[in-house]
Write a protein that holds these residues in place. Structure first.
Motif, PDB file in Angstrom:
ATOM      1  N   ASP A 121       0.822  -1.204   0.000  1.00 50.88           N
ATOM      2  CA  ASP A 121       0.000   0.000   0.000  1.00 50.88           C
ATOM      3  C   ASP A 121       0.861   1.261   0.000  1.00 50.88           C
ATOM      4  N   GLN A 122       2.024   1.218   0.680  1.00 48.96           N
ATOM      5  CA  GLN A 122       2.928   2.366   0.669  1.00 48.96           C
ATOM      6  C   GLN A 122       3.553   2.542  -0.713  1.00 48.96           C
ATOM      7  N   LEU A 123       3.945   1.436  -1.316  1.00 45.54           N
ATOM      8  CA  LEU A 123       4.531   1.511  -2.658  1.00 45.54           C
ATOM      9  C   LEU A 123       3.520   2.061  -3.653  1.00 45.54           C
ATOM     10  N   ALA A 124       2.271   1.617  -3.562  1.00 46.03           N
ATOM     11  CA  ALA A 124       1.231   2.103  -4.478  1.00 46.03           C
ATOM     12  C   ALA A 124       0.997   3.595  -4.293  1.00 46.03           C
ATOM     13  N   LEU A 125       0.999   4.057  -3.051  1.00 48.57           N
ATOM     14  CA  LEU A 125       0.803   5.480  -2.800  1.00 48.57           C
ATOM     15  C   LEU A 125       1.938   6.313  -3.384  1.00 48.57           C
ATOM     16  N   TYR A 126       3.159   5.839  -3.219  1.00 52.02           N
ATOM     17  CA  TYR A 126       4.305   6.596  -3.736  1.00 52.02           C
ATOM     18  C   TYR A 126       4.260   6.651  -5.265  1.00 52.02           C
ATOM     19  N   ILE A 127       4.065   5.495  -5.917  1.00 50.04           N
ATOM     20  CA  ILE A 127       4.051   5.460  -7.385  1.00 50.04           C
ATOM     21  C   ILE A 127       2.888   6.280  -7.923  1.00 50.04           C
ATOM     22  N   ALA A 128       1.721   6.207  -7.280  1.00 56.47           N
ATOM     23  CA  ALA A 128       0.570   6.994  -7.734  1.00 56.47           C
ATOM     24  C   ALA A 128       0.851   8.482  -7.612  1.00 56.47           C
ATOM     25  N   THR A 129       1.487   8.895  -6.514  1.00 57.13           N
ATOM     26  CA  THR A 129       1.813  10.312  -6.323  1.00 57.13           C
ATOM     27  C   THR A 129       2.790  10.794  -7.380  1.00 57.13           C
ATOM     28  N   ARG A 130       3.802  10.009  -7.629  1.00 60.07           N
ATOM     29  CA  ARG A 130       4.802  10.384  -8.629  1.00 60.07           C
ATOM     30  C   ARG A 130       4.185  10.464 -10.026  1.00 60.07           C
ATOM     31  N   GLU A 131       3.336   9.497 -10.359  1.00 60.14           N
ATOM     32  CA  GLU A 131       2.697   9.498 -11.670  1.00 60.14           C
ATOM     33  C   GLU A 131       1.779  10.710 -11.838  1.00 60.14           C
ATOM     34  N   LEU A 132       1.019  11.046 -10.804  1.00 60.26           N
ATOM     35  CA  LEU A 132       0.137  12.207 -10.890  1.00 60.26           C
ATOM     36  C   LEU A 132       0.935  13.507 -10.996  1.00 60.26           C
ATOM     37  N   ALA A 133       2.036  13.600 -10.255  1.00 60.78           N
ATOM     38  CA  ALA A 133       2.859  14.811 -10.330  1.00 60.78           C
ATOM     39  C   ALA A 133       3.393  15.000 -11.743  1.00 60.78           C
ATOM     40  N   HIS A 134       3.866  13.918 -12.362  1.00 63.41           N
ATOM     41  CA  HIS A 134       4.400  13.982 -13.727  1.00 63.41           C
ATOM     42  C   HIS A 134       3.319  14.419 -14.714  1.00 63.41           C
ATOM     43  N   ALA A 135       2.146  13.783 -14.627  1.00 61.84           N
ATOM     44  CA  ALA A 135       1.063  14.117 -15.560  1.00 61.84           C
ATOM     45  C   ALA A 135       0.548  15.532 -15.327  1.00 61.84           C
ATOM     46  N   ARG A 136       0.451  15.955 -14.071  1.00 69.57           N
ATOM     47  CA  ARG A 136       0.000  17.317 -13.766  1.00 69.57           C
ATOM     48  C   ARG A 136       0.945  18.365 -14.356  1.00 69.57           C
ATOM     49  N   LEU A 137       2.234  18.109 -14.240  1.00 65.22           N
ATOM     50  CA  LEU A 137       3.207  19.081 -14.742  1.00 65.22           C
ATOM     51  C   LEU A 137       3.025  19.311 -16.235  1.00 65.22           C
ATOM     52  N   PHE A 138       2.876  18.246 -16.992  1.00 68.87           N
ATOM     53  CA  PHE A 138       2.739  18.389 -18.442  1.00 68.87           C
ATOM     54  C   PHE A 138       1.382  18.989 -18.818  1.00 68.87           C
ATOM     55  N   ARG A 139       0.374  18.778 -17.993  1.00 67.24           N
ATOM     56  CA  ARG A 139      -0.911  19.421 -18.276  1.00 67.24           C
ATOM     57  C   ARG A 139      -0.848  20.912 -17.962  1.00 67.24           C
ATOM     58  N   HIS A 140      -0.144  21.268 -16.881  1.00 68.65           N
ATOM     59  CA  HIS A 140      -0.042  22.671 -16.478  1.00 68.65           C
ATOM     60  C   HIS A 140       0.824  23.473 -17.451  1.00 68.65           C
ATOM     61  N   ALA A 141       2.024  22.968 -17.725  1.00 67.00           N
ATOM     62  CA  ALA A 141       2.949  23.648 -18.636  1.00 67.00           C
ATOM     63  C   ALA A 141       2.655  23.164 -20.052  1.00 67.00           C
ATOM     64  N   LYS A 142       1.686  23.784 -20.679  1.00 67.50           N
ATOM     65  CA  LYS A 142       1.216  23.283 -21.976  1.00 67.50           C
ATOM     66  C   LYS A 142       2.295  23.334 -23.048  1.00 67.50           C
ATOM     67  N   TRP A 143       3.289  24.178 -22.878  1.00 70.14           N
ATOM     68  CA  TRP A 143       4.381  24.277 -23.844  1.00 70.14           C
ATOM     69  C   TRP A 143       5.388  23.142 -23.679  1.00 70.14           C
ATOM     70  N   LEU A 144       5.379  22.462 -22.527  1.00 67.03           N
ATOM     71  CA  LEU A 144       6.464  21.550 -22.176  1.00 67.03           C
ATOM     72  C   LEU A 144       6.459  20.298 -23.038  1.00 67.03           C
ATOM     73  N   ARG A 145       5.299  19.743 -23.274  1.00 66.70           N
ATOM     74  CA  ARG A 145       5.213  18.511 -24.073  1.00 66.70           C
ATOM     75  C   ARG A 145       5.797  18.727 -25.470  1.00 66.70           C
ATOM     76  N   LEU A 146       5.371  19.812 -26.114  1.00 67.46           N
ATOM     77  CA  LEU A 146       5.878  20.109 -27.460  1.00 67.46           C
ATOM     78  C   LEU A 146       7.378  20.352 -27.420  1.00 67.46           C
ATOM     79  N   ASP A 147       7.865  21.024 -26.373  1.00 67.25           N
ATOM     80  CA  ASP A 147       9.289  21.324 -26.265  1.00 67.25           C
ATOM     81  C   ASP A 147      10.110  20.041 -26.160  1.00 67.25           C
ATOM     82  N   VAL A 148       9.663  19.098 -25.330  1.00 64.06           N
ATOM     83  CA  VAL A 148      10.395  17.840 -25.175  1.00 64.06           C
ATOM     84  C   VAL A 148      10.402  17.062 -26.483  1.00 64.06           C
TER      85      VAL A 148
END
Length: 461
Positions: free
Chosen positions: A231-258
């Protein structure tokens, strides 16, 4: 000398070409094996001939034949689905709960907003379906280079007396060469689907924008020997995955730049024609493993050019800043987890080392997607967070020109000083670019001040 049936080998060869290039679309694999002296499985040879015939049909119907990625998709889905055990209701429920709690925790660790699309548990095959378009985009320049090299080799090496026999086959070779590379890419992506734990696991935005996902089967394989509560591992991986996806949704220029930086790097890749000719000279069609090993090892791709080295440096810095930010945000959000530090170190080491399929992908397209400066970038983001707070840190992702530089990763002090001055309402000290822009806007710069001694443009040498 005639053979046992009274037909010369060269006549049989021409008949084979007629069947392949314009006949009734059927080739007897036993006859082909006998003709070539190869000990080849007839079923495998028949499948290969069907692919070649399909490639030729495409080349014949298209004035500028493009690479068909159907082989890549079939190969990737075959590998992904044959080992996929599906998703149980328990898997889905546990991950849904982890994502829900991770969303709450991230609300305290970042000002970047939540996703509009709910995160989900997906199968290996679904991951292939969602990400294959991006892999194709990244690999397209290399596939085109290999196809061009095969066409050039055909034009240069076929004896003059056989030019009539292979006339028009160059476009076929381009289509076939690209399709063979595409099939190899599909094998690698299919294998990668058995290794990735989440959508953002490879560092670049391969998932559709705004989507987050975990692959339960791979998650279970990842955590099996870690001796960490699931359950701890799932929480950590879920948090990391959401942070990554949130960043690319917020910085709309970032996906195209990469993606742009990756493709700019890939467009500089060309095939080592000497290595290709050497391989062709000793290639035994009954031993196709040699071609597969050459593609996967990167033997056909030469060393990086100076321009590619520079492009790779820029890309590595950008990926390191993305990974570093995700690391810091995840660390803050999961501070309640007793095993958070152990999980974080395990994830960092795994990202730094990469799996077998990720290494094969790097050899295939000449690009490794592992950020070398992730720890340094994370240290920079931590220093910025401590100095100016979460909101000012996250605001740096609003526009590309606000982003930290490679020099800021090495020494964050100047970046922190600028942010602190901005927080106090102070205007930053103008630099040379600011001075030039101010003069231009004020009409104080004319043609004589620009340093352009040749306003009419370049002159003939």
């Amino acid at each position: 000398m005639a053979d046992d049936e009274g037909q010369r080998p060269e006549d049989e060869f021409q008949e084979l070409l007629r069947q392949l290039f314009g006949g009734d679309g059927t080739i007897d694999p036993e006859q082909l094996s006998k003709l070539s002296g190869m000990n080849v499985d007839p079923a495998m040879m028949q499948q290969m001939m069907q692919q070649l015939q399909g490639a030729f049909a495409q080349a014949g119907n298209d004035s500028d034949p493009q690479i068909s990625w159907d082989n890549a998709k079939r190969a990737a889905l075959h590998i992904a689905n044959q080992s996929d055990r599906g998703i149980t209701s328990g898997n889905r429920r546990d991950l849904d709960q982890a994502f829900t709690l991770a969303t709450l925790w991230l609300g305290e660790a970042t000002t970047v907003s939540e996703l509009a699309t709910p995160p989900q548990a997906i199968t290996r095959g679904a991951w292939v379906e969602k990400t294959l378009d991006v892999w194709q985009e990244l690999a397209q320049p290399v596939a085109g280079s290999i196809a061009d090299a095969l066409t050039s080799a055909l034009d240069q090496q076929v004896p003059e007396e056989m030019q009539g026999l292979v006339e028009g086959a160059g476009r076929l070779m381009r289509s076939v060469g690209g399709s063979l590379f595409a099939a190899q890419l599909g094998q690698v992506v299919g294998q990668l689907s058995t290794e990735v734990v989440s959508g953002g696991d490879v560092g670049i935005p391969v998932m559709p924008a705004g989507e987050a996902a975990i692959l339960p089967q791979n998650f279970a394989d990842f955590g099996r020997d870690l001796e960490i509560p699931e359950d701890q591992l799932a929480l950590y991986i879920a948090t990391r995955e959401l942070a990554h996806a949130r960043l690319f949704r917020h910085a709309k220029w970032l996906r195209l730049d990469v993606i742009t930086q990756v493709t700019e790097f890939a467009q500089g890749i060309h095939v080592d024609t000497d290595a290709l000719e050497d391989l062709a000279g000793r290639f035994d069609p009954s031993e196709p493993e040699e071609l597969r090993r050459a593609l996967e090892s990167g033997a056909l791709l030469p060393a990086h050019s100076p321009l590619q080295v520079a492009a790779l440096g820029r890309l590595e810095n950008l990926l390191a800043m993305i990974e570093g930010w995700v690391d810091v945000v995840t660390e803050d959000a999961t501070s309640r987890l007793p095993s958070a530090d152990r999980i974080a170190e395990t994830v960092r080491r795994r990202r730094a080392a990469g799996g077998p399929a990720e290494k094969a992908l790097g050899s295939l397209v000449g690009l490794e997607l592992r950020p070398r400066r992730m720890r340094e970038a994370a240290a920079m983001w931590r220093a910025v967070t401590n100095a100016v707070g979460v909101a000012s840190r996250d605001a740096l992702w609003d526009y590309p020109d606000l982003m930290p530089t490679a020099e800021d990763i090495d020494d964050p002090a100047a970046l922190i000083a600028r942010l602190e001055a901005r927080a106090r309402g102070e205007e930053p000290a103008p630099d040379a670019m600011d001075d030039a822009l101010a003069k231009l806007l004020a009409g104080e710069i004319d043609d004589d001040d620009t340093g352009d001694e040749n306003p009419a443009g370049p002159q003939p040498v």
